[in-house]
Design a protein around this motif. Structure first.
Motif, PDB file in Angstrom:
ATOM      1  N   THR A   1      -4.428   4.946  10.268  1.00 34.20           N
ATOM      2  CA  THR A   1      -4.768   3.876  11.143  1.00 34.20           C
ATOM      3  C   THR A   1      -5.347   4.527  11.832  1.00 34.20           C
ATOM      4  OG1 THR A   1      -2.500   3.585  10.894  1.00 34.20           O
ATOM      5  CG2 THR A   1      -3.675   1.297  10.945  1.00 34.20           C
TER       6      THR A   1
ATOM      7  N   GLU B   1      -1.653   4.655   3.712  1.00 24.55           N
ATOM      8  CA  GLU B   1      -2.131   3.765   4.898  1.00 24.55           C
ATOM      9  C   GLU B   1      -2.575   4.274   6.155  1.00 24.55           C
ATOM     10  OE1 GLU B   1       0.282  -0.636   4.981  1.00 24.55           O
ATOM     11  OE2 GLU B   1      -0.709  -0.098   6.502  1.00 24.55           O
TER      12      GLU B   1
ATOM     13  N   GLU C   1      -6.714   1.820   3.522  1.00 28.49           N
ATOM     14  CA  GLU C   1      -5.172   1.302   2.688  1.00 28.49           C
ATOM     15  C   GLU C   1      -5.301   1.416   0.753  1.00 28.49           C
ATOM     16  OE1 GLU C   1      -7.395  -0.747   3.796  1.00 28.49           O
ATOM     17  OE2 GLU C   1      -6.827  -0.669   5.853  1.00 28.49           O
TER      18      GLU C   1
ATOM     19  N   ASN D   1       0.470  -1.006  -0.176  1.00 22.10           N
ATOM     20  CA  ASN D   1       0.159  -0.319   0.179  1.00 22.10           C
ATOM     21  C   ASN D   1       0.877   1.460   0.070  1.00 22.10           C
ATOM     22  OD1 ASN D   1      -2.510  -1.643   0.215  1.00 22.10           O
ATOM     23  ND2 ASN D   1      -2.049  -1.803   1.827  1.00 22.10           N
TER      24      ASN D   1
END
Lengths: 251, 378
Positions: free
Chosen positions: A12, A10, A30, A7
């Motif tokens: 999160t 990314e 992603e 990816n």
């Protein structure tokens, strides 16, 4: 070492709040390299906020953003940005070519002025968006679609590998829409990744490979044919599913 | 007094020369910084900063008992700067909007300043005399060393604008894009605002806290009318500021009781008015002329196509019709007679008798062109 990072972007657990009101809640994202991705969702879903938080323009309350495996601050040169056209005052006293050159300011760094090289790159970019005849035009004389193309040209001279665009199709004429689509496809063909905040659900399957459905939380994200389903759309847009029927009728 | 006398004064009269130079320096610097203030929609900030500078001036005097301009300017700058930072923080951390924050900070600082000023004037000391000239300014009290202080501080400001030209331009046009490129927005913000504070405080002694904001807004507003380039705008703005300073100083040197500050502000106001009305493209006068020209063109076109329509109803496109019919068709638009006379001059229509008009061959052609251009209008 992972030689082939899956990816290129990314995200999160990204959470953004204005005062005590969450605007983005625990969002993961992603994005694989070399795709065109649309971020869709109802008004107030946090689409623009997501882009701005990824770019560090808004301080997130929590979460992490990695661009090709490193924080955004270290990867700025890899990223290009097209803000919403309405976010600036187009009556600013400057010319089209000058605005496009601003895309080079980042790599120029402090104090150094744009020169011949920047002029040339800016002209090439204007050529690509079909605006080379407008180079010396005052920006207040442009139509909405032309303004958008100037912003795209400015992003092109950033020579980035990942582009974030905030509603590039907002209020543009048919000619410009076509030009932007062609440009996006050219970018993908040369291996770039593009993430667009997008409003027009009907054109998502035609223009984009991947889609993220967002409504404060992530509803779904993935290849268009897999996640752009009526079920997910209903989850993202709640009861307002009138367009779903239209969509079916159109098919 | 004649022009040669004025020039003579300017060159050889110490007071006139000093005042004129001082007023020009403040005009150049406030014109330059005002350009950015105007484009960043921060014109009102100048008002707040100049009012907020008053307590700084008085406190600086109370602490040092000196009226040297560098001391008072420093005091003014610190107070103006604190007010700005306070204001930015109010907007950032509360729900109070920018205009409210401006009003709040302005009145708190200015009120405090006035109170201190009244208090100081009751002190058993005569050195404070003249401190109240900071309210409305008193350019006549400028000394050479004051002008030098102003020029030095102003010079530094202009130099920094030159150095950070590209950054300031980007910041003013698109701050989020600037941030995405990695430029430290808050630092640039504070730097540019600090330069604006400097531009304002060096003008306070000459123009006063009440009128100084005009010197920030007016030259830039006038300059914007004449150009579409940032660099040219900044240059023009500085030029207008200097011009107003010079004119103001000269006019006030003519008569007694004409305080320089207000005359400078009046001069720049005249420049603004002239620019608003007569600048090409943006000027209201030219816009009005263009509108009238367009309206006339439309009216003439409408009379032509009416004659054409009427004619085709008769099967004879050159059939003559009375002006009354045309008036009825153009009800509320007026100017039918004038349009007909213009068309007659151009040879597109002929007058058949007192009140009847008909198309000529060339008029017929024109009318066909017009009706083809706008197929939706009948």
């Amino acid at each position: 070492m992972n030689q082939n990072p899956p990816n290129t972007i990314e995200v999160t657990d990204l959470t953004v709040a204005y005062k005590d009101k969450p605007v983005l809640w625990d969002v993961d994202l992603e994005v694989p390299e070399g795709i065109l991705m649309a971020i869709v969702g109802p008004n107030g879903a946090g689409k623009t906020t997501l882009i701005k938080a990824i770019l560090g323009l808004i301080e997130p309350a929590a979460g992490q953003v990695l661009i090709q495996g490193a924080p955004y601050k270290e990867q700025r040169r890899l990223v290009g940005y097209v803000p919403q056209r309405g976010s600036v005052d187009w009556d600013f006293p400057t010319t089209v070519i000058d605005v496009v050159k601003m895309g080079r300011y980042g790599s120029l760094g402090w104090i150094r002025r744009p020169g011949k090289k920047e002029q040339q790159k800016a002209m090439e970019a204007l050529e690509k968006v079909g605006m080379s005849d407008f180079a010396e035009r005052q920006i207040s004389q442009l139509s909405g679609g032309q303004q958008q193309r100037v912003f795209l040209a400015r992003a092109l001279v950033q020579e980035a590998s990942i582009y974030f665009m905030d509603e590039p199709f907002q209020g543009v004429d048919a000619v410009t829409e076509r030009a932007i689509v062609t440009l996006l496809q050219d970018l993908r063909a040369s291996g770039k990744t593009v993430v667009c905040v997008h409003h027009d659900l009907t054109t998502v399957p035609e223009y984009f490979d991947w889609v993220m459905l967002l409504n404060v939380r992530r509803i779904a994200s993935g290849p268009v044919e897999e996640v752009f389903t009526d079920e997910n759309l209903r989850l993202a847009y709640g009861g307002r599913v009138g367009f779903l029927r239209e969509r079916r009728a159109a098919q | 007094m004649t022009l040669p006398d004025l020039l003579n004064n300017l060159l050889f009269d110490y007071t006139v020369r000093t005042v004129a130079l001082g007023a020009m320096v403040l005009g150049v610097v406030s014109g330059a910084l005002g350009t950015f203030a105007l484009l960043r929609k921060q014109s009102l900030l100048g008002d707040a900063v100049s009012h907020a500078a008053l307590p700084g001036v008085v406190i600086a005097f109370l602490l040092t008992r000196s009226k040297a301009s560098i001391v008072l300017i420093l005091g003014a700058a610190i107070a103006g700067w604190l007010a700005t930072i306070w204001m930015m923080n109010i907007v950032k951390h509360t729900r109070v909007k920018e205009d409210n924050a401006l009003g709040l900070v302005l009145s708190v600082f200015f009120g405090f300043g006035l109170m201190l000023l009244t208090f100081t004037q009751r002190l058993p000391d005569s050195r404070q005399a003249g401190l109240d000239s900071f309210l409305f300014g008193q350019a006549a009290t400028l000394l050479t060393r004051d002008v030098l202080t102003m020029a030095a501080l102003g010079g530094i400001s202009l130099l920094l604008i030159g150095v950070f030209w590209k950054e300031f331009k980007l910041l003013s046009f698109d701050r989020e894009f600037a941030a995405s490129l990695g430029f430290p927005i808050s630092f640039l913000d504070i730097l540019l605002t600090t330069l604006l504070v400097i531009a304002i405080v060096i003008g306070l002694q000459a123009v006063g806290v009440v009128l100084m904001s005009a010197m920030v807004v007016a030259p830039a507003a006038a300059a914007r009318q004449w150009t579409d380039r940032l660099g040219v705008m900044l240059f023009l703005s500085s030029f207008f500021g200097a011009l107003a300073g010079l004119i103001g100083a000269l006019i006030s040197s003519l008569g007694s009781g004409l305080s320089t500050g207000p005359v400078v502000v009046l001069s720049i106001s005249v420049i603004v008015l002239v620019s608003l009305f007569f600048a090409p493209n943006r000027g209201l006068f030219w816009r009005w002329v263009r509108q009238r020209r367009n309206r006339r063109k439309l009216r003439i076109g409408s009379v032509l196509s009416n004659l054409y329509t009427l004619g085709s109803q008769h099967g004879d496109p050159k059939h003559a019709h009375s002006i009354e019919v045309l008036r009825a068709m153009n009800y509320g638009r007026g100017g039918v007679q004038r349009s007909l006379l213009t068309l007659e001059e151009r040879g597109h229509v002929v007058r058949e008798d007192e009140h009847k008009w008909a198309l000529t061959e060339s008029g017929l052609e024109e009318a066909r062109k017009i009706t083809q251009q706008s197929p939706q209008s009948e």
